[in-house]
Design a protein around this motif. Structure first.
Motif, PDB file in Angstrom:
ATOM      1  N   MET A 102       0.834  -1.201   0.000  1.00 42.50           N
ATOM      2  CA  MET A 102       0.000   0.000   0.000  1.00 42.50           C
ATOM      3  C   MET A 102       0.870   1.253   0.000  1.00 42.50           C
ATOM      4  SD  MET A 102      -3.435  -0.392   2.172  1.00 42.50           S
ATOM      5  CE  MET A 102      -2.809  -0.980   3.724  1.00 42.50           C
ATOM      6  N   THR A 103       0.380   2.260  -0.722  1.00 42.05           N
ATOM      7  CA  THR A 103       1.123   3.524  -0.726  1.00 42.05           C
ATOM      8  C   THR A 103       0.361   4.572   0.068  1.00 42.05           C
ATOM      9  OG1 THR A 103       0.009   4.069  -2.773  1.00 42.05           O
ATOM     10  CG2 THR A 103       2.225   3.168  -2.960  1.00 42.05           C
ATOM     11  N   THR A 104       1.106   5.544   0.544  1.00 38.16           N
ATOM     12  CA  THR A 104       0.490   6.590   1.360  1.00 38.16           C
ATOM     13  C   THR A 104      -0.305   7.533   0.468  1.00 38.16           C
ATOM     14  OG1 THR A 104       2.316   6.457   2.896  1.00 38.16           O
ATOM     15  CG2 THR A 104       0.947   8.437   2.984  1.00 38.16           C
ATOM     16  N   GLU A 162      -3.443   5.419   4.225  1.00 40.12           N
ATOM     17  CA  GLU A 162      -2.951   4.664   3.073  1.00 40.12           C
ATOM     18  C   GLU A 162      -4.073   4.506   2.051  1.00 40.12           C
ATOM     19  OE1 GLU A 162       0.297   3.446   3.158  1.00 40.12           O
ATOM     20  OE2 GLU A 162       0.508   4.417   5.107  1.00 40.12           O
ATOM     21  N   GLU A 163      -3.674   4.149   0.857  1.00 37.42           N
ATOM     22  CA  GLU A 163      -4.655   3.921  -0.195  1.00 37.42           C
ATOM     23  C   GLU A 163      -5.636   2.816   0.230  1.00 37.42           C
ATOM     24  OE1 GLU A 163      -4.572   5.463  -4.331  1.00 37.42           O
ATOM     25  OE2 GLU A 163      -2.650   4.841  -3.545  1.00 37.42           O
ATOM     26  N   GLY A 164      -6.925   3.069   0.100  1.00 34.46           N
ATOM     27  CA  GLY A 164      -7.932   2.042   0.360  1.00 34.46           C
ATOM     28  C   GLY A 164      -8.153   1.698   1.813  1.00 34.46           C
ATOM     29  N   GLU A 165      -7.567   2.471   2.706  1.00 35.09           N
ATOM     30  CA  GLU A 165      -7.627   2.119   4.112  1.00 35.09           C
ATOM     31  C   GLU A 165      -8.822   2.786   4.796  1.00 35.09           C
ATOM     32  OE1 GLU A 165      -4.260   2.106   7.672  1.00 35.09           O
ATOM     33  OE2 GLU A 165      -4.440   3.785   6.293  1.00 35.09           O
ATOM     34  N   ARG A 166      -9.290   2.174   5.897  1.00 37.98           N
ATOM     35  CA  ARG A 166     -10.322   2.822   6.710  1.00 37.98           C
ATOM     36  C   ARG A 166      -9.696   3.228   8.037  1.00 37.98           C
ATOM     37  NH1 ARG A 166     -13.511  -1.744   4.880  1.00 37.98           N
ATOM     38  NH2 ARG A 166     -12.977  -2.745   6.844  1.00 37.98           N
ATOM     39  N   VAL A 167      -9.668   4.541   8.265  1.00 37.10           N
ATOM     40  CA  VAL A 167      -8.994   5.072   9.442  1.00 37.10           C
ATOM     41  C   VAL A 167      -9.998   5.853  10.280  1.00 37.10           C
ATOM     42  CG1 VAL A 167      -7.151   6.596  10.256  1.00 37.10           C
ATOM     43  CG2 VAL A 167      -6.832   5.258   8.172  1.00 37.10           C
ATOM     44  N   MET A 179       0.057  16.604   2.424  1.00 39.27           N
ATOM     45  CA  MET A 179       0.460  15.985   1.159  1.00 39.27           C
ATOM     46  C   MET A 179      -0.638  15.033   0.725  1.00 39.27           C
ATOM     47  SD  MET A 179       3.717  17.040   0.914  1.00 39.27           S
ATOM     48  CE  MET A 179       4.606  15.889  -0.110  1.00 39.27           C
ATOM     49  N   PHE A 180      -0.999  15.102  -0.543  1.00 40.88           N
ATOM     50  CA  PHE A 180      -1.975  14.154  -1.072  1.00 40.88           C
ATOM     51  C   PHE A 180      -1.379  13.501  -2.302  1.00 40.88           C
ATOM     52  CE2 PHE A 180      -5.806  12.968  -3.490  1.00 40.88           C
ATOM     53  CZ  PHE A 180      -6.469  12.238  -2.516  1.00 40.88           C
ATOM     54  N   ASP A 181      -1.254  12.191  -2.245  1.00 40.29           N
ATOM     55  CA  ASP A 181      -0.680  11.458  -3.367  1.00 40.29           C
ATOM     56  C   ASP A 181       0.691  12.011  -3.749  1.00 40.29           C
ATOM     57  OD1 ASP A 181      -0.767   9.389  -5.113  1.00 40.29           O
ATOM     58  OD2 ASP A 181      -1.813  10.497  -6.697  1.00 40.29           O
ATOM     59  N   GLY A 182       1.469  12.370  -2.726  1.00 42.12           N
ATOM     60  CA  GLY A 182       2.828  12.815  -2.975  1.00 42.12           C
ATOM     61  C   GLY A 182       2.980  14.285  -3.309  1.00 42.12           C
ATOM     62  N   ALA A 183       1.871  15.025  -3.465  1.00 45.44           N
ATOM     63  CA  ALA A 183       1.992  16.443  -3.815  1.00 45.44           C
ATOM     64  C   ALA A 183       1.512  17.296  -2.644  1.00 45.44           C
ATOM     65  CB  ALA A 183       1.150  16.744  -5.056  1.00 45.44           C
ATOM     66  N   ASP A 184       2.159  18.441  -2.465  1.00 44.18           N
ATOM     67  CA  ASP A 184       1.754  19.360  -1.405  1.00 44.18           C
ATOM     68  C   ASP A 184       0.487  20.083  -1.844  1.00 44.18           C
ATOM     69  OD1 ASP A 184       1.443  21.260   0.508  1.00 44.18           O
ATOM     70  OD2 ASP A 184       3.554  21.851   0.563  1.00 44.18           O
ATOM     71  N   ILE A 185      -0.611  19.886  -1.107  1.00 42.48           N
ATOM     72  CA  ILE A 185      -1.866  20.540  -1.498  1.00 42.48           C
ATOM     73  C   ILE A 185      -2.224  21.661  -0.534  1.00 42.48           C
ATOM     74  CG2 ILE A 185      -2.813  18.520  -2.659  1.00 42.48           C
ATOM     75  CD1 ILE A 185      -4.540  18.096  -0.112  1.00 42.48           C
ATOM     76  N   GLY A 186      -1.265  22.057   0.304  1.00 40.04           N
ATOM     77  CA  GLY A 186      -1.543  23.037   1.356  1.00 40.04           C
ATOM     78  C   GLY A 186      -2.085  24.359   0.847  1.00 40.04           C
ATOM     79  N   ASN A 187      -1.747  24.733  -0.393  1.00 35.63           N
ATOM     80  CA  ASN A 187      -2.189  26.031  -0.886  1.00 35.63           C
ATOM     81  C   ASN A 187      -3.426  25.954  -1.773  1.00 35.63           C
ATOM     82  OD1 ASN A 187      -0.154  27.512   0.366  1.00 35.63           O
ATOM     83  ND2 ASN A 187       1.297  26.916  -1.225  1.00 35.63           N
ATOM     84  N   LEU A 188      -3.957  24.740  -1.919  1.00 37.56           N
ATOM     85  CA  LEU A 188      -5.086  24.607  -2.838  1.00 37.56           C
ATOM     86  C   LEU A 188      -6.407  24.901  -2.130  1.00 37.56           C
ATOM     87  CD1 LEU A 188      -4.165  21.409  -4.862  1.00 37.56           C
ATOM     88  CD2 LEU A 188      -3.670  23.796  -5.364  1.00 37.56           C
ATOM     89  N   ALA A 189      -7.353  25.500  -2.886  1.00 42.25           N
ATOM     90  CA  ALA A 189      -8.677  25.775  -2.339  1.00 42.25           C
ATOM     91  C   ALA A 189      -9.475  24.475  -2.243  1.00 42.25           C
ATOM     92  CB  ALA A 189      -9.409  26.770  -3.235  1.00 42.25           C
TER      93      ALA A 189
END
Lengths: 255, 701
Positions: free
Chosen positions: A1-3, A28-33, A62-72
């Protein structure tokens, strides 16, 4: 599984009051947390930082390896973060199906004013088919043409789930889906969610008060208390942790 | 121009000159903040109340020749607070939990209705050139010059002294009386004050009494500045006061005073120095006279766009507001197929009769009014888009319409471009301006969006139309020139019947497109945003993009309608057609009737164009001013029926009609999902079908 989702050192202050301090969390991908904690622990604040409603003071998302901190919010939604709301956020004057249809149109990104003017803006048969299938899956097929005002709270929650699922999320954030539902409705919701999740394979991050639901539903769990991470690990371990029981569960009997 | 000894003295002079009007602005702003904080009402009607007191004073003093004291007593001490208390008691107390936007709509309705009602009841008629008098004898001709720099007239001195005294009294009341203390508590923290057992009804009444007294006082004090008493001038003053109050984020009383004085002084500084600068900088010259009067609007707009804090203050303004109840669904969506058929047949019959009458019998005057009604319906479709679909109240639709009109005129006058092509270009220009305007303001919440558009309307009115490439410059303002009607496809549209046909065709196309937008991506996206912005974003909707689209589309429709109006009248007639006050009236009219349907726009167009002559004059033989009063009454119902009184009435009468049909037709049962989902797709037929139906009920109401 990947993060899939990784939050590092999230901190959020509200006028000097610390709501979150240095929270780390991964899904992780597909996980229930699960994410649990007493009232005011900062669960919804963390949720809002992840989905973009709030901007954390410090930390990285980080989402799927990319920093999404600045996204709306809407950019994050298009990347694959779907969510529901603790207090229902539905579209007045719309039917159940309309909720899903607009989400499907936005996902496809094929709408424009010019198409509307040419009369091409109405839902296509493909869109209707996709939405109806999902509604059937959620058990809402019968009431798909009902106005949203006529629905019960439990049905409203399912509509929110359906609306989020239409966007084909890779991560679904569920904010207290069981609040306001009775035991039976909660069980139905959990069953439906699990069926759909197994079919579509997205990950779930679940904020919940209902410990039973968390124990039943999730693989791993984080515990927040006063804005800090109190414990994390597999759900069984966490719920057995004496510190967690003291802080959150009291002497509740977990059976 | 005077050659000043030095700049310092000029500044001092400007300060002295600006202080008296500044004090009056501060007084209105204080009242505004007081009411806003205690009852959550954005009371634009203070301008109208100020006008009423000024007019009453004028009537008592000049016409009845009462002594100054008694004239002042009846207009300011008695009438002004009485109006405020009455408004609070019969209207606003019942609107406590209504959304802020609904209260704003009611207040705008009153802005129009109060002066008209007063003029009708008191038989007051403003006579040009009859300058109002101040409260001191020879107010305009006796001067005092304490500093040897600027001579204050007695009127100015009275403005300054009375306003300052009133403010000091208010301060003393806050400080020393128990009701003042309660009021301060409510202003500081309404919820806490409620919890502590403060009687908020009493506080709210008192706040309305005081602020209305201040408004009336301001009206009487400032009246000598105008050559003739006219309600719109007082509305302008009101907008200045809002700008002053906005400096204190609408919640701070001291800052409202600072804002009022500051604006008064800044305006007079501009009047002093701008002409001097523009001697050196030629590009400043067009602004020289235009910018100064528009300064408050620029300030207001700037504060709202640049000050993020003002958005956060919204939450605290509505002391006891509840959760917005969702407006009821549209009557058309709850209609059975059978009912649709019945209404459709009725409607086609009525349309047929009307059309026959108009084209076969009507004289030139009626023809003109009917044509205007159709054009106004087209313009009102723009409000259907921005308010009905996007849920935002725009008060500058008249400016967009004016852009269309000016475009047609300029293009035809300068380059001989055919007027119909000019109309399309005008619509495009309005759309572009609309999109640019939307960008900075679309994040503002309901009331603030409305006020920002209002500020823009006033800016357009006081600056833009004076440019030669817009309104033709203040020398001509396009008066006297004619723009010819088109002559196309072998049809001469100078013939009124052909022209009426043309505008009907344009209206039908426009309403077709509007319905398509409602059913299409844009409409459904706006519906989602209206329902829940945060949820809409969570499924990937970008609020910015779709709102800019909606605003631009709305501006384009208004521009198109405005250009048709210009073509019909063969002139722009800016002051009569497109002044900011007109835009205010339009929006409230449409919103009150029904903002969400095409038929609402038609009804509004019909009542705008025909009601005065058809009902008031022909049936009741009443003055045209009564329509403003009726309009205000209707608007005050808005908070109770946010879907519009037309929709409300339709929902009720359709329910009854359906029950009646059920009795006649035993085998029919209300068919289930299928027919309701079918009847939910309103065709233009269906929409215009219902409107004439509505016209019937609306007209006889």
């Amino acid at each position: 599984m990947t993060t899939l989702l990784e939050a590092r050192g999230i901190a959020k202050d509200f006028r000097g009051i610390r709501a979150l301090s240095e929270v780390d969390l991964t899904v992780e991908e597909g996980e229930r947390v699960g994410l649990i904690g007493p009232n005011g622990a900062g669960k919804t604040t963390l949720f809002n930082c992840l989905s973009g409603v709030l901007q954390p003071n410090r930390g990285q998302v980080m989402f799927d390896g990319a920093d999404i901190g600045n996204l709306a919010v809407n950019r994050r939604a298009l990347l694959g973060i779907g969510r529901t709301f603790q207090r229902l956020e539905l579209f007045n004057d719309s039917t159940v199906r309309e909720h899903l249809l607009i989400a499907e149109r936005v996902r496809l990104g094929t709408g424009s004013m010019w198409k509307d003017l040419l009369g091409l803006g109405r839902p296509t048969s493909d869109e209707i088919k996709v939405c109806d299938e999902l509604l059937d899956l959620l058990g809402l097929g019968e009431i798909r043409d009902e106005p949203i005002e006529a629905l019960s709270l439990g049905q409203g929650r399912l509509v929110e789930v359906g609306r989020a699922l239409v966007t084909r999320p890779r991560l679904l954030l569920l904010d207290e889906p069981s609040s306001g539902l009775d035991r039976e409705e909660t069980a139905t919701l959990a069953r439906t969610l699990r069926d759909v999740q197994e079919q579509q394979g997205f990950a779930i991050l679940l904020v919940e008060h209902d410990v039973e639901l968390v124990a039943d539903f999730t693989e791993r769990t984080y515990v927040l208390d006063f804005g800090q991470l109190l414990a994390s690990g597999t759900t069984d371990e966490v719920l057995a942790d004496p510190a967690v029981r003291r802080a959150y569960l009291g002497d509740a009997d977990l059976t | 121009m005077l050659i000043a000894a030095n700049v310092g003295e000029d500044v001092f002079r400007a300060v002295l000159q600006g202080t008296p009007p500044g004090a009056v602005f501060a007084l209105i702003a204080l009242g505004f903040v007081l009411t806003y904080k205690t009852s959550g009402v954005f009371n634009l009607a203070f301008g109208a109340q100020a006008y009423v007191s000024a007019a009453m004073y004028f009537k008592a003093k000049v016409e009845w020749e009462w002594p100054t004291f008694w004239a002042f007593f009846i207009s300011v001490i008695l009438l002004a607070p009485a109006i405020g208390l009455l408004l609070e008691r019969i209207i606003f107390r019942h609107l406590r939990t209504a959304p802020a936007v609904a209260k704003l709509v009611v207040a705008i309705g009153l802005t129009v209705a109060i002066p008209a009602l007063f003029e009708l009841l008191a038989g007051f008629e403003a006579v040009a050139g009859q300058t109002p008098q101040g409260i001191l004898p020879d107010g305009a001709s006796v001067f005092y010059d304490p500093f040897g720099v600027y001579p204050w007239s007695r009127n100015e001195l009275a403005q300054l002294l009375v306003a300052v005294t009133a403010m000091l009294l208010l301060g003393a009341m806050f400080r020393y009386s128990s009701i003042g203390l309660s009021m301060r508590a409510v202003v500081e923290s309404p919820r806490l004050a409620e919890l502590a057992g403060v009687n908020s009804n009493r506080v709210s009444s008192l706040a309305w009494g005081i602020s209305s007294l201040f408004a009336g006082l301001s009206g009487v004090l400032i009246a000598p500045r105008f050559n003739t008493l006219a309600a719109p001038d007082f509305f302008n003053i009101m907008v200045v006061a809002i700008a002053a109050a906005a400096i204190g984020k609408l919640v701070s009383l001291p800052w409202a005073v600072v804002g009022g004085l500051g604006l008064g002084i800044t305006i007079s500084l501009f009047t002093t120095f701008l002409p001097r600068w523009s001697d050196d900088l030629s590009w400043l010259r067009p602004f020289q006279e235009n910018l100064t009067p528009s300064l408050p609007f620029v300030v207001l707009f700037g504060i709202m766009v640049l000050w993020p804090g003002i958005r956060q203050s919204i939450d605290s303004t509505d002391p006891l507001s509840g959760v917005d109840p969702p407006p009821p669904g549209l009557a058309s969506s709850a209609r059975s197929k059978r009912l649709t058929n019945v209404t459709r047949v009725t409607a086609i019959l009525i349309i047929g009769i009307c059309a026959f009458w108009v084209f076969a019998k009507a004289d030139v005057g009626w023809m003109f009014l009917v044509t205007q009604a159709v054009i106004m319906s087209t313009i009102f479709l723009s409000i259907t888009v921005i308010t009905g679909f996007a849920g935002q109240i725009s008060l500058c639709q008249a400016s967009f319409a004016a852009m269309g009109g000016f475009a047609v005129f300029q293009l035809a006058d300068r380059w001989d471009i055919p007027v119909l092509l000019g109309a399309l270009i005008g619509a495009a220009i309005a759309a572009a301006v609309g999109a640019l305007l939307a960008l900075p303001i679309l994040r503002l919440g309901g009331v603030w969006f409305a006020i920002a558009t209002l500020a823009f309307a006033f800016f357009f009115d006081s600056v833009m139309i004076k440019f030669s490439w817009v309104g033709g410059g203040d020398t001509s303002l396009l008066q006297g020139t004619r723009v010819d009607r088109p002559d196309m496809f072998g049809i001469d549209f100078n013939n009124d019947k052909s022209f009426l046909l043309l505008v009907i065709v344009v209206f039908i196309i426009a309403s077709f497109l509007v319905v398509r937008v409602r059913e299409g991506t844009v409409g459904r996206t706006l519906q989602a945003l209206r329902g829940s912005e945060v949820a809409a974003e969570s499924i990937g909707i970008s609020p910015v993009r779709v709102r800019v689209t909606a605003f631009a589309l709305s501006a384009a429709i208004a521009g198109l309608g405005g250009s048709l109006l210009t073509i019909q009248q063969e002139n722009v007639n800016y002051a009569g057609n497109f002044a900011p006050f007109a835009g205010l009236f339009w929006t409230v009219l449409v919103v009150t009737l029904s903002a969400r349907t095409v038929e609402g726009a038609v009804m509004a167009g019909v009542s705008f164009g025909l009601f005065e002559r058809a009902v008031l004059r022909n049936v009741f033989q009443l003055s045209g001013k009564w329509r403003f009063v009726l309009f205000g009454l209707a608007a005050s119902q808005y908070a109770r029926h946010p879907e519009g009184i037309l929709e409300y009435g339709k929902g009720r009468s359709f329910g009854r009609l359906d029950a009646l049909l059920d009795r006649w037709d035993p085998r029919s049962s209300r068919s289930g999902d299928e027919s309701s989902s079918e009847s939910e797709e309103p065709t233009v037929d269906g929409d215009s079908a219902a409107d004439v139906d509505g016209a019937k009920t609306g007209g006889t109401r």
